[in-house]
Design a protein around this motif. Structure first.
Motif, PDB file in Angstrom:
ATOM      1  N   PHE A  87       0.840  -1.196   0.000  1.00  0.00           N
ATOM      2  CA  PHE A  87       0.000   0.000   0.000  1.00  0.00           C
ATOM      3  C   PHE A  87       0.875   1.246   0.000  1.00  0.00           C
ATOM      4  O   PHE A  87       1.996   1.238   0.547  1.00  0.00           O
ATOM      5  N   SER A  88       0.354   2.302  -0.598  1.00  0.00           N
ATOM      6  CA  SER A  88       1.054   3.587  -0.540  1.00  0.00           C
ATOM      7  C   SER A  88       0.928   4.147   0.878  1.00  0.00           C
ATOM      8  O   SER A  88       0.123   3.661   1.683  1.00  0.00           O
ATOM      9  N   ASP A  89       1.709   5.167   1.189  1.00  0.00           N
ATOM     10  CA  ASP A  89       1.650   5.778   2.514  1.00  0.00           C
ATOM     11  C   ASP A  89       0.253   6.319   2.803  1.00  0.00           C
ATOM     12  O   ASP A  89      -0.262   6.194   3.921  1.00  0.00           O
ATOM     13  N   GLU A  90      -0.365   6.901   1.781  1.00  0.00           N
ATOM     14  CA  GLU A  90      -1.709   7.452   1.949  1.00  0.00           C
ATOM     15  C   GLU A  90      -2.720   6.338   2.208  1.00  0.00           C
ATOM     16  O   GLU A  90      -3.599   6.463   3.072  1.00  0.00           O
ATOM     17  N   GLU A  91      -2.571   5.234   1.481  1.00  0.00           N
ATOM     18  CA  GLU A  91      -3.465   4.092   1.681  1.00  0.00           C
ATOM     19  C   GLU A  91      -3.269   3.488   3.072  1.00  0.00           C
ATOM     20  O   GLU A  91      -4.237   3.130   3.738  1.00  0.00           O
ATOM     21  N   ARG A  92      -2.019   3.397   3.504  1.00  0.00           N
ATOM     22  CA  ARG A  92      -1.730   2.822   4.817  1.00  0.00           C
ATOM     23  C   ARG A  92      -2.363   3.667   5.928  1.00  0.00           C
ATOM     24  O   ARG A  92      -2.936   3.127   6.884  1.00  0.00           O
ATOM     25  N   LYS A  93      -2.260   4.966   5.777  1.00  0.00           N
ATOM     26  CA  LYS A  93      -2.850   5.859   6.777  1.00  0.00           C
ATOM     27  C   LYS A  93      -4.361   5.679   6.820  1.00  0.00           C
ATOM     28  O   LYS A  93      -4.954   5.573   7.914  1.00  0.00           O
ATOM     29  N   TRP A  94      -4.991   5.618   5.659  1.00  0.00           N
ATOM     30  CA  TRP A  94      -6.452   5.469   5.590  1.00  0.00           C
ATOM     31  C   TRP A  94      -6.880   4.129   6.175  1.00  0.00           C
ATOM     32  O   TRP A  94      -7.844   4.050   6.950  1.00  0.00           O
ATOM     33  N   ILE A  95      -6.170   3.060   5.803  1.00  0.00           N
ATOM     34  CA  ILE A  95      -6.531   1.717   6.264  1.00  0.00           C
ATOM     35  C   ILE A  95      -6.375   1.613   7.775  1.00  0.00           C
ATOM     36  O   ILE A  95      -7.230   1.040   8.466  1.00  0.00           O
ATOM     37  N   ARG A  96      -5.304   2.169   8.305  1.00  0.00           N
ATOM     38  CA  ARG A  96      -5.088   2.103   9.759  1.00  0.00           C
ATOM     39  C   ARG A  96      -6.212   2.818  10.511  1.00  0.00           C
ATOM     40  O   ARG A  96      -6.736   2.303  11.502  1.00  0.00           O
ATOM     41  N   GLU A  97      -6.564   4.005  10.027  1.00  0.00           N
ATOM     42  CA  GLU A  97      -7.649   4.755  10.668  1.00  0.00           C
ATOM     43  C   GLU A  97      -8.977   4.011  10.546  1.00  0.00           C
ATOM     44  O   GLU A  97      -9.778   3.989  11.493  1.00  0.00           O
ATOM     45  N   LYS A  98      -9.195   3.384   9.388  1.00  0.00           N
ATOM     46  CA  LYS A  98     -10.435   2.634   9.173  1.00  0.00           C
ATOM     47  C   LYS A  98     -10.480   1.394  10.070  1.00  0.00           C
ATOM     48  O   LYS A  98     -11.531   1.059  10.624  1.00  0.00           O
ATOM     49  N   LEU A  99      -9.339   0.722  10.239  1.00  0.00           N
ATOM     50  CA  LEU A  99      -9.280  -0.431  11.136  1.00  0.00           C
ATOM     51  C   LEU A  99      -9.603  -0.021  12.568  1.00  0.00           C
ATOM     52  O   LEU A  99     -10.350  -0.713  13.268  1.00  0.00           O
ATOM     53  N   LEU A 100      -9.048   1.096  12.998  1.00  0.00           N
ATOM     54  CA  LEU A 100      -9.317   1.586  14.353  1.00  0.00           C
ATOM     55  C   LEU A 100     -10.797   1.923  14.533  1.00  0.00           C
ATOM     56  O   LEU A 100     -11.400   1.600  15.555  1.00  0.00           O
ATOM     57  N   MET A 101     -11.376   2.556  13.524  1.00  0.00           N
ATOM     58  CA  MET A 101     -12.785   2.945  13.607  1.00  0.00           C
ATOM     59  C   MET A 101     -13.693   1.713  13.648  1.00  0.00           C
ATOM     60  O   MET A 101     -14.590   1.609  14.485  1.00  0.00           O
ATOM     61  N   GLU A 102     -13.454   0.773  12.729  1.00  0.00           N
ATOM     62  CA  GLU A 102     -14.279  -0.440  12.679  1.00  0.00           C
ATOM     63  C   GLU A 102     -14.079  -1.281  13.940  1.00  0.00           C
ATOM     64  O   GLU A 102     -15.032  -1.844  14.488  1.00  0.00           O
ATOM     65  N   ALA A 103     -12.830  -1.360  14.396  1.00  0.00           N
ATOM     66  CA  ALA A 103     -12.535  -2.163  15.585  1.00  0.00           C
ATOM     67  C   ALA A 103     -13.235  -1.591  16.810  1.00  0.00           C
ATOM     68  O   ALA A 103     -13.764  -2.347  17.633  1.00  0.00           O
ATOM     69  N   ARG A 104     -13.252  -0.283  16.944  1.00  0.00           N
ATOM     70  CA  ARG A 104     -13.930   0.332  18.086  1.00  0.00           C
ATOM     71  C   ARG A 104     -15.403  -0.072  18.098  1.00  0.00           C
ATOM     72  O   ARG A 104     -15.944  -0.449  19.142  1.00  0.00           O
ATOM     73  N   GLN A 105     -16.054   0.000  16.946  1.00  0.00           N
ATOM     74  CA  GLN A 105     -17.476  -0.358  16.869  1.00  0.00           C
ATOM     75  C   GLN A 105     -17.691  -1.830  17.221  1.00  0.00           C
ATOM     76  O   GLN A 105     -18.613  -2.170  17.964  1.00  0.00           O
ATOM     77  N   HIS A 106     -16.843  -2.701  16.681  1.00  0.00           N
ATOM     78  CA  HIS A 106     -16.980  -4.126  16.947  1.00  0.00           C
ATOM     79  C   HIS A 106     -16.680  -4.456  18.409  1.00  0.00           C
ATOM     80  O   HIS A 106     -17.410  -5.234  19.045  1.00  0.00           O
ATOM     81  N   PHE A 107     -15.609  -3.876  18.951  1.00  0.00           N
ATOM     82  CA  PHE A 107     -15.224  -4.182  20.328  1.00  0.00           C
ATOM     83  C   PHE A 107     -16.254  -3.654  21.326  1.00  0.00           C
ATOM     84  O   PHE A 107     -16.544  -4.296  22.328  1.00  0.00           O
ATOM     85  N   GLU A 108     -16.796  -2.468  21.048  1.00  0.00           N
ATOM     86  CA  GLU A 108     -17.811  -1.910  21.948  1.00  0.00           C
ATOM     87  C   GLU A 108     -19.081  -2.762  21.936  1.00  0.00           C
ATOM     88  O   GLU A 108     -19.750  -2.894  22.965  1.00  0.00           O
ATOM     89  N   ARG A 109     -19.378  -3.351  20.785  1.00  0.00           N
ATOM     90  CA  ARG A 109     -20.599  -4.143  20.651  1.00  0.00           C
ATOM     91  C   ARG A 109     -20.399  -5.592  21.117  1.00  0.00           C
ATOM     92  O   ARG A 109     -21.255  -6.142  21.817  1.00  0.00           O
ATOM     93  N   SER A 110     -19.275  -6.191  20.751  1.00  0.00           N
ATOM     94  CA  SER A 110     -19.101  -7.633  20.972  1.00  0.00           C
ATOM     95  C   SER A 110     -17.952  -8.004  21.899  1.00  0.00           C
ATOM     96  O   SER A 110     -17.865  -9.156  22.336  1.00  0.00           O
ATOM     97  N   GLY A 111     -17.056  -7.064  22.178  1.00  0.00           N
ATOM     98  CA  GLY A 111     -15.912  -7.398  23.009  1.00  0.00           C
ATOM     99  C   GLY A 111     -14.766  -7.978  22.193  1.00  0.00           C
ATOM    100  O   GLY A 111     -14.899  -8.247  20.991  1.00  0.00           O
ATOM    101  N   LEU A 112     -13.631  -8.178  22.850  1.00  0.00           N
ATOM    102  CA  LEU A 112     -12.417  -8.657  22.177  1.00  0.00           C
ATOM    103  C   LEU A 112     -12.551 -10.108  21.720  1.00  0.00           C
ATOM    104  O   LEU A 112     -12.241 -10.447  20.582  1.00  0.00           O
ATOM    105  N   ARG A 113     -13.010 -10.968  22.602  1.00  0.00           N
ATOM    106  CA  ARG A 113     -13.034 -12.406  22.300  1.00  0.00           C
ATOM    107  C   ARG A 113     -13.944 -12.743  21.112  1.00  0.00           C
ATOM    108  O   ARG A 113     -13.628 -13.627  20.319  1.00  0.00           O
TER     109      ARG A 113
END
Length: 210
Positions: A5-31
């Motif tokens: 991935f380009s640097d711009e793509e990496r930045k976008w993907i990382r932010e998107k992973l954090l955003m999606e992960a927050r929603q999933h973890f808040e709803r379902s937890g880590l496990r």
């Protein structure tokens, strides 16, 4: 082989992973949240996940650190260090900090589901130590203001940070303490702690004058 991935793509993907992960973890937890679910939501291959985070536990911990940093900033904005030097202000400072933690969906999931124990087992020590370092850096101005006012003067700042963190960790044991008496128990502990801090400090000052 994971896509490059380009640097711009990496930045976008990382932010998107954090955003999606927050929603999933808040709803379902880590496990109950899988790497597959997260990468599917972001639109990348599962193997590409590890270009950004070593494990889903590391991603979860990154979000925990972000959330705690947000809470620390909010607390310190409301309670400037130089204004937290009376028993009442110390009590309000501690209770507000604990309330902010309790009201965070992400931290509540961690507390309710026992995710912290899993993190302790899965994450390297140096990564876990980052949490103590960030807490200490944020609290040092408050502790310096306390000691300037004669509160716990001479006590190692690291010990005071540990005392405050110990109080925060009690929120991980809500079920063991009991849902019904939990709030009253925490308020009583904070009341006694704030009173004790000033009593110990006054006793030490009196001793110096003997």
């Amino acid at each position: 082989m994971p896509k490059k991935f380009s640097d711009e793509e990496r930045k976008w993907i990382r932010e998107k992973l954090l955003m999606e992960a927050r929603q999933h973890f808040e709803r379902s937890g880590l496990r109950k949240t899988s790497v597959e679910e997260l990468t599917k939501a972001v639109g990348i291959a599962q193997g590409s996940f590890y270009m950004f985070f070593g494990s889903k536990e590391e991603l979860y911990y990154e979000l925990i650190l972000e959330e705690e940093d947000r809470i620390r900033s909010a607390v310190l904005d409301l309670f400037p260090p130089e204004q937290v030097s009376s028993q009442d202000s110390i009590k309000r400072f501690l209770l507000y900090s604990l309330r902010m933690m309790d009201e965070s969906p992400l931290l509540r999931q961690m507390m309710d589901r026992g995710e912290m124990e899993l993190l302790f087992r899965k994450l390297p020590k140096e990564l876990l130590d980052r949490n103590f370092t960030e807490d200490q850096d944020a609290l040092l101005p408050v502790i310096a203001a306390w000691q300037k006012a004669g509160i716990l003067k001479g006590t190692a700042p690291e010990s005071i940070v540990g005392m405050i963190r110990s109080l925060a960790f009690l929120t991980l044991h809500r079920k063991e303490i009991g849902e019904a008496p939990f709030t009253a128990t925490i308020e009583l502990l904070v009341e006694l702690l704030s009173a004790g801090m000033l009593a110990v400090s006054k006793g030490a000052q009196g001793g110096e004058g003997l």
